[in-house]
Design a protein around this motif. Structure first.
Motif, PDB file in Angstrom:
ATOM      1  N   ILE A   1       0.862  -1.186   0.000  1.00  0.00           N
ATOM      2  CA  ILE A   1       0.000   0.000   0.000  1.00  0.00           C
ATOM      3  C   ILE A   1       0.898   1.234   0.000  1.00  0.00           C
ATOM      4  N   GLU A   2       0.594   2.139  -0.934  1.00  0.00           N
ATOM      5  CA  GLU A   2       1.342   3.391  -1.039  1.00  0.00           C
ATOM      6  C   GLU A   2       0.471   4.523  -0.511  1.00  0.00           C
ATOM      7  N   PHE A   3       1.061   5.317   0.408  1.00  0.00           N
ATOM      8  CA  PHE A   3       0.341   6.436   1.004  1.00  0.00           C
ATOM      9  C   PHE A   3       0.433   7.654   0.081  1.00  0.00           C
ATOM     10  N   PRO A   4      -0.476   8.600   0.195  1.00  0.00           N
ATOM     11  CA  PRO A   4      -0.426   9.782  -0.692  1.00  0.00           C
ATOM     12  C   PRO A   4       0.784  10.665  -0.434  1.00  0.00           C
ATOM     13  N   GLN A   5       1.334  10.644   0.792  1.00  0.00           N
ATOM     14  CA  GLN A   5       2.550  11.394   1.090  1.00  0.00           C
ATOM     15  C   GLN A   5       3.300  10.676   2.211  1.00  0.00           C
ATOM     16  N   PRO A   6       4.583  10.949   2.373  1.00  0.00           N
ATOM     17  CA  PRO A   6       5.344  10.295   3.442  1.00  0.00           C
ATOM     18  C   PRO A   6       4.708  10.543   4.806  1.00  0.00           C
ATOM     19  N   THR A   7       4.622   9.501   5.611  1.00  0.00           N
ATOM     20  CA  THR A   7       3.946   9.560   6.905  1.00  0.00           C
ATOM     21  C   THR A   7       4.746   8.751   7.916  1.00  0.00           C
ATOM     22  N   THR A   8       4.794   9.223   9.145  1.00  0.00           N
ATOM     23  CA  THR A   8       5.476   8.476  10.203  1.00  0.00           C
ATOM     24  C   THR A   8       4.550   7.351  10.677  1.00  0.00           C
ATOM     25  N   ILE A   9       4.975   6.124  10.489  1.00  0.00           N
ATOM     26  CA  ILE A   9       4.164   4.952  10.825  1.00  0.00           C
ATOM     27  C   ILE A   9       4.656   4.365  12.142  1.00  0.00           C
ATOM     28  N   GLU A  10       3.717   4.048  13.036  1.00  0.00           N
ATOM     29  CA  GLU A  10       4.059   3.467  14.325  1.00  0.00           C
ATOM     30  C   GLU A  10       3.514   2.054  14.516  1.00  0.00           C
ATOM     31  N   ARG A  11       2.509   1.669  13.711  1.00  0.00           N
ATOM     32  CA  ARG A  11       1.909   0.342  13.924  1.00  0.00           C
ATOM     33  C   ARG A  11       1.312  -0.165  12.624  1.00  0.00           C
ATOM     34  N   ILE A  12       1.472  -1.476  12.377  1.00  0.00           N
ATOM     35  CA  ILE A  12       0.844  -2.170  11.250  1.00  0.00           C
ATOM     36  C   ILE A  12      -0.125  -3.193  11.833  1.00  0.00           C
ATOM     37  N   THR A  13      -1.349  -3.203  11.320  1.00  0.00           N
ATOM     38  CA  THR A  13      -2.364  -4.149  11.803  1.00  0.00           C
ATOM     39  C   THR A  13      -2.943  -4.893  10.613  1.00  0.00           C
ATOM     40  N   TRP A  14      -3.157  -6.197  10.794  1.00  0.00           N
ATOM     41  CA  TRP A  14      -3.716  -7.003   9.705  1.00  0.00           C
ATOM     42  C   TRP A  14      -4.543  -8.133  10.295  1.00  0.00           C
ATOM     43  N   GLY A  15      -5.403  -8.681   9.453  1.00  0.00           N
ATOM     44  CA  GLY A  15      -6.220  -9.830   9.874  1.00  0.00           C
ATOM     45  C   GLY A  15      -6.685 -10.612   8.660  1.00  0.00           C
ATOM     46  N   ARG A  16      -6.965 -11.879   8.901  1.00  0.00           N
ATOM     47  CA  ARG A  16      -7.521 -12.699   7.817  1.00  0.00           C
ATOM     48  C   ARG A  16      -9.037 -12.538   7.756  1.00  0.00           C
TER      49      ARG A  16
END
Length: 854
Positions: free
Chosen positions: A415-430
């Motif tokens: 996934i590409e964000f519209p502009q650079p962003t500081t990311i602190e957490r990735i969440t996913w699920g099936r």
């Protein structure tokens, strides 16, 4: 012409020559020979404006209790007849109570009424009954007969229609609330436009073939669609106009001035309606939904604070469990333009993600498509509508909106964000809904890139921020049951974490309780189908296209509605509803006034209450009918006011007893020289038996109870013979199976909802008596009735004779609201002594006094 082989009657040669010469001369018919003229169908009485006739004078004005009586008595005067004497007070109370509520009066009701000597005692009883919640249940049953309400779809399969009941409840509440008649019409046609979704159940009460029951070919589908729309037109025509509009489907109406064009232009008003469930407005659900939206924001805040207590990915403190519902990877805050999730191994098949999320320092998910983020993948396995690439960041959870990779291992989603962003957490699920736990990633890696894909042509700018390539032994299944707040991480057990987790569980419990919007089988409204005139009503022979337009026969009486074919679906129904409810409409108020009269006297002023056209019967009291229709307008559409007028009249309050000369001159009492006694309907009989036995459950509303062992489908409908408390509700709340007769009470002419029943015909058969005396239901209620009597009396040291005498008295009080006379007492005491109290109870259930409206 005379028979060809009869020489005696054959015209002479001279006569034949004369007729032939007349024909050759043009067959001119002389003026004045035939004075018969054809009546103008547009001048039929029911199509003329409603008059407001002046009440006539009568020979006995003291018997008149209102304007209704002056009209009835004027007809009686002309026929040399007069009213009968008033019914006695006990008989009158039983009549009006059964008539307005469908339940018998209690002995306490009778004693209170008999002790009330005030001049307005009866009027106050009427007001009390009209205000009773039992009133709406009684009147709605009459209306549901007209609109052929049922809880199954009909036809051979006859599957369940589980969300039809809200319309039934709406009808009950509408009569109880005295909904003005114009609103009663408008809401059943277009209630969804007034946040009254339940009311539009009227449009789709008829039987219908479901998609799987129609042939796969387009010809069959078009024919079935015409049948479905035809039933809506028929319902509207019969219920509100009192006309057999459906007879004009294949050709111009043979008797009424309704053209085939009128039929299809009326159909165009409802051509956007399909027989389906839809969400219905519910104030309580809307309130809970609004509260849920607030709590979802709070949940996100809790998660943001709670997840701050997770260890950083790669610190070695993570839990080993990976779950199919939701997994969190907290990372060192990193400026990124892209996130990539690479799947190295799954527990089964190709991997599937319902959502991939990336959160910034404020807890905002910046991976959403609505935020401008774009998804791409190494390859996708697509199932249209369920598994598609855009679903991975559409904000919707669950398998029904997910992305699936095209290979079991080695694929990735990015996934590409519209502009650079500081990311602190990735969440996913099936599958956040917890339904599926296959296709879950067991080993995976998360990488971030500071560059857009267009700036990273070599795809080498990635930095791994979470590496779970060795997290789980190969083949170990994912755990779908781990609570989300403990998934994929080890929290510290500080007081703050404990409080947050407790609050989260409480919020989640509330959100789970909100559920989905309640449904109504009230029709789904979409783009209107194009409507064509159909040659001979055949969907395969379309002629010119037509738009929504009201029938031309009314154009002289009230403004026509003529809409274009591009008119929106909701506007079509709204305009139709307004036209039907127009104060100048010559039919709608006549029709409902006539129905109300029928509900009280057993037969309308017009006997054919759903056909006021030229093939219907003439009104017995035409001026009275217009008077009632006019009073309805004066009362701002109050149906209760019309009920009140009718049951307060002398016509209603007189005795039912047969006498001369009325019996000879007016056998059917159509002129109302006496009250026309009639048997109660099936529902009132069953309800009355339960009320007397003490088992009647007065719970209102909701899904119906079962009279059969099945609720619909091909498994059949085995009859139930015993009922628990839920099965002892009023019969209007039964789950009604279309085309199936209820046990015992089906014998009492209870409609099966196959067709509209404007008026129930009454039959008398041996089956009825046998069912009421020997059926398991009757046996059980007789036993419960006897049990109630014994409980009420609780006689201690009474002798057998005293006990039996008291039981007989109490049985009569409960069933008939009176004491037995001397002859009845003697016979009934002997019956109880020889056969038991239960036998007497069943005898009373079978008595005419119990079964008839006096």
């Amino acid at each position: 012409m005379p028979p060809a082989d009869s020489e005696a009657t054959r015209p002479t040669d001279d006569a034949i020559a004369t007729i032939a010469a007349w024909i050759d001369a043009g067959a001119v018919w002389p003026d004045g020979v035939d004075t018969a003229t054809e009546s103008d169908p547009l001048r039929h009485w029911s199509f003329l404006p409603i008059a407001d006739p002046t009440p006539p004078t009568t020979n006995d004005p003291e018997r008149a209790r209102g304007t209704i009586d002056t009209f009835v008595m004027a007809r009686l005067d002309a026929a040399g007849l007069a009213y009968s004497s008033d019914a006695d007070r006990r008989e009158l109370l039983r009549r009006v109570t059964l008539d307005l509520t469908g339940l018998p009066p209690t002995i306490d009701d009778l004693r209170e009424f008999l002790a009330d000597d005030a001049p307005d005692a009866y009027e106050r009883v009427v007001d009390r009954l009209l205000a009773s919640p039992r009133f709406g249940e009684r009147m709605a049953q009459h209306w549901l007969d007209v609109v052929r309400y049922a809880d199954t779809h009909g036809y051979e399969v006859n599957t369940e229609r589980p969300n039809a009941w809200p319309y039934r409840d709406w009808c009950i509440e509408a009569f109880d609330a005295d909904l003005p008649f114009d609103e009663f019409i408008r809401r059943q046609i277009a209630g969804d436009l007034r946040q009254d979704d339940r009311a539009t159940g009227f449009l789709v009460t008829a039987a219908v073939l479901l998609p799987g029951q129609i042939g796969a070919d387009d010809v069959s589908k078009r024919a079935a669609r015409q049948d479905a729309l035809g039933d809506i037109v028929t319902n509207v025509g019969e219920a509100f106009l009192g006309l057999s509009v459906g007879c004009a489907r294949c050709h111009d109406h043979k008797f009424d001035p309704i053209s085939q064009r009128d039929y299809y232009t009326l159909q165009a008003f409802v051509s956007g309606v399909t027989y389906e469930d839809r969400p219905r407005y519910d104030a309580d659900f809307e309130r809970r939904q609004a509260e849920a939206e607030t709590l979802r924001l709070r949940l996100a805040e809790i998660d943001h604070r709670l997840l701050a207590h997770l260890p950083i990915a790669g610190s070695g403190l993570e839990r080993e469990a990976i779950v199919s519902t939701v997994n969190h990877d907290r990372i060192v805050p990193t400026l990124a333009r892209r996130v990539r999730f690479s799947i190295l191994e799954t527990n089964l098949y190709e991997p599937c993600l319902d959502e991939l999320e990336a959160f910034d320092s404020s807890g905002r998910n910046v991976a959403l498509a609505t935020q401008g983020a774009v998804a791409r993948a190494s390859g996708s396995k697509t199932a249209v509508g369920t598994h598609e690439l855009p679903f991975v960041n559409d904000g919707r959870y669950g398998n029904a909106s997910s992305w699936m990779c095209d290979q079991p291992a080695g694929g990735w989603i990015e996934i590409e964000f519209p502009q650079p962003t500081t990311i602190e957490r990735i969440t996913w699920g099936r599958d956040r809904n917890g339904t599926y736990d296959d296709r879950t990633a067991l080993r995976y890696r998360i990488d971030l890139s500071p560059l857009a894909a267009s700036d990273d042509t070599q795809d080498t700018s990635w930095t791994t921020v979470a590496d779970h390539s060795d997290r789980r032994p190969r083949g170990e299944p994912a755990d779908a049951g781990t609570p989300p707040e403990t998934a994929n991480g080890a929290f510290d057990e500080s007081p703050e974490v404990t409080a947050l987790r407790d609050e989260r569980r409480a919020v989640e419990a509330f959100l789970a309780s909100v559920g989905s919007p309640p449904q109504i089988f009230g029709g789904r409204f979409g783009t209107p189908d194009p409507v064509h005139l159909l040659n001979r009503g055949d969907a395969e022979q379309p002629l010119e296209e037509v738009g929504p337009r009201t029938a031309e026969l009314f154009d002289e009486r009230l403004p026509a509605v003529d809409l274009g074919s591009d008119t929106a679906e909701s506007e079509r129904r709204a305009k139709l509803a307004d036209w039907l409810a127009h104060p100048d409409h010559p039919l709608s108020r006549r029709v409902i006034a006539n129905r109300l009269w029928q509900w009280h006297f057993g037969i309308g002023l017009v006997e054919t209450s759903s056909d006021l056209g030229r093939m219907g019967t003439e009104p017995s009291h035409p001026e009275l009918l217009d008077h009632l229709a006019s009073r309805l307008l004066d009362a701002d559409g109050s149906l209760k006011q019309l009920h009140r007028m009718i049951v307060r009249s002398t016509a209603y309050r007189q005795s039912h007893r047969v006498a001369s000369p009325g019996a000879e001159r007016d056998t059917d009492a159509r002129l109302l020289w006496r009250f026309p006694q009639r048997r109660l309907e099936a529902e009132a009989i069953r309800d009355g038996m339960l009320a007397v036995s003490g088992r009647l459950n007065l719970q209102r509303g909701g899904p119906g109870f079962d009279l059969f062992g099945g609720r619909g489908g091909l498994s059949g409908f085995p009859i139930l013979e015993s009922f628990d408390a839920a099965g002892c509700r009023r019969m209007i709340y039964a789950h009604k199976i279309r085309m199936e007769k209820a046990d015992v009470f089906g014998a009492f002419d209870c409609p099966d909802a196959g067709q509209s029943t404007a008026r129930r015909r009454q039959s008398t058969t041996p089956i009825q008596a046998l069912a009421l005396f020997n059926s398991p239901f009757a046996m059980n209620e007789g036993a419960e009735f006897a049990k109630r009597i014994r409980h009420d009396l609780e006689q201690g040291d009474a002798s057998d004779a005293e006990r039996i005498a008291a039981e007989v008295d109490r049985a009569f009080e409960l069933a008939l609201a009176r004491r037995p006379d001397d002859v009845e007492r003697k016979v009934c005491e002997a019956l109880v002594r020889d056969a038991g109290l239960e036998q007497l109870c069943r005898v009373l259930f079978n008595s005419n006094e119990f079964l008839f409206l006096p």
